[in-house]
Scaffold this active site. Structure first.
Site, PDB file in Angstrom:
ATOM      1  CE1 TYR A  11     -18.739 -24.547 -12.536  1.00 45.46           C
ATOM      2  CE2 TYR A  11     -17.753 -23.830 -14.588  1.00 45.46           C
ATOM      3  CZ  TYR A  11     -17.720 -24.605 -13.439  1.00 45.46           C
ATOM      4  OH  TYR A  11     -16.639 -25.443 -13.215  1.00 45.46           O
ATOM      5  N   GLY A  63      -9.012 -18.986 -14.945  1.00 47.65           N
ATOM      6  CA  GLY A  63     -10.168 -18.098 -14.901  1.00 47.65           C
ATOM      7  C   GLY A  63      -9.668 -16.674 -15.014  1.00 47.65           C
TER       8      GLY A  63
HETATM    9  P1  NDP Z   1      -7.663 -19.505 -11.278  1.00 51.29           P
HETATM   10  O1  NDP Z   1      -6.877 -20.142 -10.188  1.00 51.29           O
HETATM   11  O2  NDP Z   1      -7.001 -19.242 -12.584  1.00 51.29           O
HETATM   12  O3  NDP Z   1      -8.288 -18.129 -10.681  1.00 51.29           O
HETATM   13  C1  NDP Z   1      -8.828 -17.173 -11.538  1.00 51.29           C
HETATM   14  C2  NDP Z   1      -9.062 -15.856 -10.837  1.00 51.29           C
HETATM   15  O4  NDP Z   1      -7.830 -15.326 -10.303  1.00 51.29           O
HETATM   16  C3  NDP Z   1      -9.561 -14.797 -11.800  1.00 51.29           C
HETATM   17  O5  NDP Z   1     -10.935 -14.876 -12.027  1.00 51.29           O
HETATM   18  C4  NDP Z   1      -9.100 -13.515 -11.140  1.00 51.29           C
HETATM   19  O6  NDP Z   1     -10.027 -13.181 -10.097  1.00 51.29           O
HETATM   20  C5  NDP Z   1      -7.763 -13.925 -10.532  1.00 51.29           C
HETATM   21  N1  NDP Z   1      -6.645 -13.684 -11.477  1.00 51.29           N
HETATM   22  C6  NDP Z   1      -6.338 -14.413 -12.583  1.00 51.29           C
HETATM   23  N2  NDP Z   1      -5.235 -13.945 -13.187  1.00 51.29           N
HETATM   24  C7  NDP Z   1      -4.826 -12.890 -12.469  1.00 51.29           C
HETATM   25  C8  NDP Z   1      -3.744 -11.996 -12.605  1.00 51.29           C
HETATM   26  N3  NDP Z   1      -2.872 -12.132 -13.610  1.00 51.29           N
HETATM   27  N4  NDP Z   1      -3.601 -11.011 -11.680  1.00 51.29           N
HETATM   28  C9  NDP Z   1      -4.477 -10.901 -10.671  1.00 51.29           C
HETATM   29  N5  NDP Z   1      -5.539 -11.707 -10.488  1.00 51.29           N
HETATM   30  C10 NDP Z   1      -5.716 -12.713 -11.379  1.00 51.29           C
HETATM   31  O7  NDP Z   1      -8.858 -20.434 -11.652  1.00 51.29           O
HETATM   32  P2  NDP Z   1     -10.426 -20.537 -11.250  1.00 51.29           P
HETATM   33  O8  NDP Z   1     -10.564 -20.768  -9.793  1.00 51.29           O
HETATM   34  O9  NDP Z   1     -11.149 -19.401 -11.859  1.00 51.29           O
HETATM   35  O10 NDP Z   1     -10.824 -21.860 -12.003  1.00 51.29           O
HETATM   36  C11 NDP Z   1     -10.609 -21.944 -13.415  1.00 51.29           C
HETATM   37  C12 NDP Z   1     -11.621 -22.829 -14.042  1.00 51.29           C
HETATM   38  O11 NDP Z   1     -11.529 -24.150 -13.537  1.00 51.29           O
HETATM   39  C13 NDP Z   1     -13.085 -22.451 -13.826  1.00 51.29           C
HETATM   40  O12 NDP Z   1     -13.509 -21.392 -14.642  1.00 51.29           O
HETATM   41  C14 NDP Z   1     -13.764 -23.747 -14.189  1.00 51.29           C
HETATM   42  O13 NDP Z   1     -13.797 -23.883 -15.592  1.00 51.29           O
HETATM   43  C15 NDP Z   1     -12.809 -24.768 -13.593  1.00 51.29           C
HETATM   44  N6  NDP Z   1     -13.243 -25.159 -12.231  1.00 51.29           N
HETATM   45  C16 NDP Z   1     -13.739 -26.427 -12.077  1.00 51.29           C
HETATM   46  C17 NDP Z   1     -14.182 -26.876 -10.870  1.00 51.29           C
HETATM   47  C18 NDP Z   1     -14.708 -28.266 -10.752  1.00 51.29           C
HETATM   48  O14 NDP Z   1     -15.303 -28.619  -9.730  1.00 51.29           O
HETATM   49  N7  NDP Z   1     -14.521 -29.090 -11.762  1.00 51.29           N
HETATM   50  C19 NDP Z   1     -14.161 -26.021  -9.659  1.00 51.29           C
HETATM   51  C20 NDP Z   1     -13.558 -24.725  -9.901  1.00 51.29           C
HETATM   52  C21 NDP Z   1     -13.128 -24.329 -11.146  1.00 51.29           C
HETATM   53  P3  NDP Z   1     -10.291 -11.675  -9.586  1.00 51.29           P
HETATM   54  O15 NDP Z   1      -9.740 -10.719 -10.612  1.00 51.29           O
HETATM   55  O16 NDP Z   1     -11.761 -11.620  -9.436  1.00 51.29           O
HETATM   56  O17 NDP Z   1      -9.581 -11.599  -8.272  1.00 51.29           O
END
Ligand code: NDP
Length: 318
Positions: A54, A285
């Site tokens: 990352y 996230g």
């Molecule tokens: P989520 O599905 O929780 O998405 C998070 C994103 O959604 C935020 O960064 C934000 O983006 C938006 N968001 C979150 N809460 C809200 C809210 N209440 N209102 C509006 N927008 C919101 O998970 P991620 O896709 O970030 O993945 C989480 C974790 O999983 C990663 O950090 C990592 O640790 C892991 N991961 C692992 C992978 C793997 O291959 N093993 C691949 C992907 C993730 P924004 O505000 O920018 O729109």
């Protein structure tokens, strides 16, 4: 915050885990990253997930700084190995003994810790013998640099093979980290049944489909300013699979369901993945601390069967 055992181990993790893919060291400034980590700790999150790849190592560095001064025994820190971090030489990818041994030391140094609680294979390496990989993981555990082993996006068959070797080597492979949400249910067919049989838990990523399940992306509308879908540094690319009118219209139909329960859409999405008994944690996230504070309230929420049925009906076959 509620805690769940990870697989058949004695390790408990917070059922909502904070992850920093695409955010720390990339989309958001370090101050915002620290504020998100602080919001996570304040809300009772003790488990943090990152990976060496990352932001080319920067995500581990930012997380290590943000957690500095916290009591290590009160935290569970998870990282991953597979992809190159920095230079992309011929031995900088995959799960060879060389890459694992070099990567764990680099991760521990960036995270400013002596050990990680779970060291995860970020993907399966089809080119390195699995025996070599598992022996290297066993040596990492014996050296005290990791307590447990996990994998990410391995098939049921790969999981069975890795688990058998880990057991022979006397180490515990206790977690699988796949994508799982109302919009991405692939693991239900094979990975979850195999894991349940082996004593392995899921720690699921993108539980709200990267923000799509908040309902903020509307069919036929402009992308919301500042959202992940507009972040050209990497996020925009991965979220695109959900950004079509059919999916977004279906997601809008979840709104009355969330409203009836007094939940936000994000809370409904996180609570939904936690209804699966084989899921130990949802990794959330966040680009700002308010999102952490909101989403963490999904901990402990039970969705009754009639609600689960309404959700299935709203989403149809997508
Ligand atoms: P989520 O599905 O929780 O998405 C998070 C994103 O959604 C935020 O960064 C934000 O983006 C938006 N968001 C979150 N809460 C809200 C809210 N209440 N209102 C509006 N927008 C919101 O998970 P991620 O896709 O970030 O993945 C989480 C974790 O999983 C990663 O950090 C990592 O640790 C892991 N991961 C692992 C992978 C793997 O291959 N093993 C691949 C992907 C993730 P924004 O505000 O920018 O729109």
């Amino acid at each position: 915050m509620e805690f769940r055992y990870l697989g058949d181990s004695g390790l408990k993790i917070s059922e909502i885990t904070y992850g920093n893919w695409l955010t720390h060291g990339s989309q958001i400034e370090n101050d915002a990253a620290t504020a998100c980590v602080r919001a996570a700790l304040d809300a009772g999150i003790t488990t943090f997930d990152t990976a060496d790849v990352y932001a080319n190592g920067a995500a581990e560095t930012v997380l290590g700084e943000a957690l500095k001064g916290e009591r290590r025994a009160s935290l569970e820190i998870l990282t991953k190995v597979y992809w190159p971090t920095g230079p992309k030489g011929h031995n900088d990818c995959g799960l060879s003994r060389k890459h694992i041994m070099e990567s764990i030391d680099a991760s521990l140094s960036r995270l400013q810790t002596d050990y990680v609680d779970v060291y995860q294979a970020h993907r399966y390496d089809t080119e390195t013998p699995l025996e070599e990989t598992m022996q290297a993981f066993a040596d990492v555990v014996r050296a005290g640099k990791a307590h447990y082993i996990g994998v990410s996006e391995w098939t049921a068959e790969q999981l069975r093979a890795g688990h058998a070797l880990a057991t022979d080597l006397g180490i515990k492979l206790i977690s699988s980290q796949p994508q799982y949400s109302m919009l991405w249910r692939v693991i239900e067919e094979q990975v979850v049944p195999a894991s349940a049989e082996l004593g392995v838990s899921q720690i699921v990523f993108s539980p709200i489909a990267q923000g799509v399940l908040t309902g903020k992306y509307k069919p036929g509308a402009e992308l919301p300013a500042g959202s992940r879908a507009t972040d050209e540094k990497g996020g925009a690319n991965m979220i695109r699979r959900f950004l079509n009118d059919e999916t977004l219209s279906r997601v809008q139909q979840l709104e009355p369901i969330a409203a009836d329960l007094g939940l936000s859409m994000a809370q409904l999405g996180v609570a939904w993945v936690l209804q699966n008994d084989n899921v130990a944690a949802a990794i959330i996230g966040a680009s700002r601390p308010e999102q952490v504070a909101e989403n963490v309230k999904a901990s402990g929420v039970t969705l009754e069967l009639d609600v689960m049925k309404r959700i299935d009906e709203a989403l149809g076959d997508i």
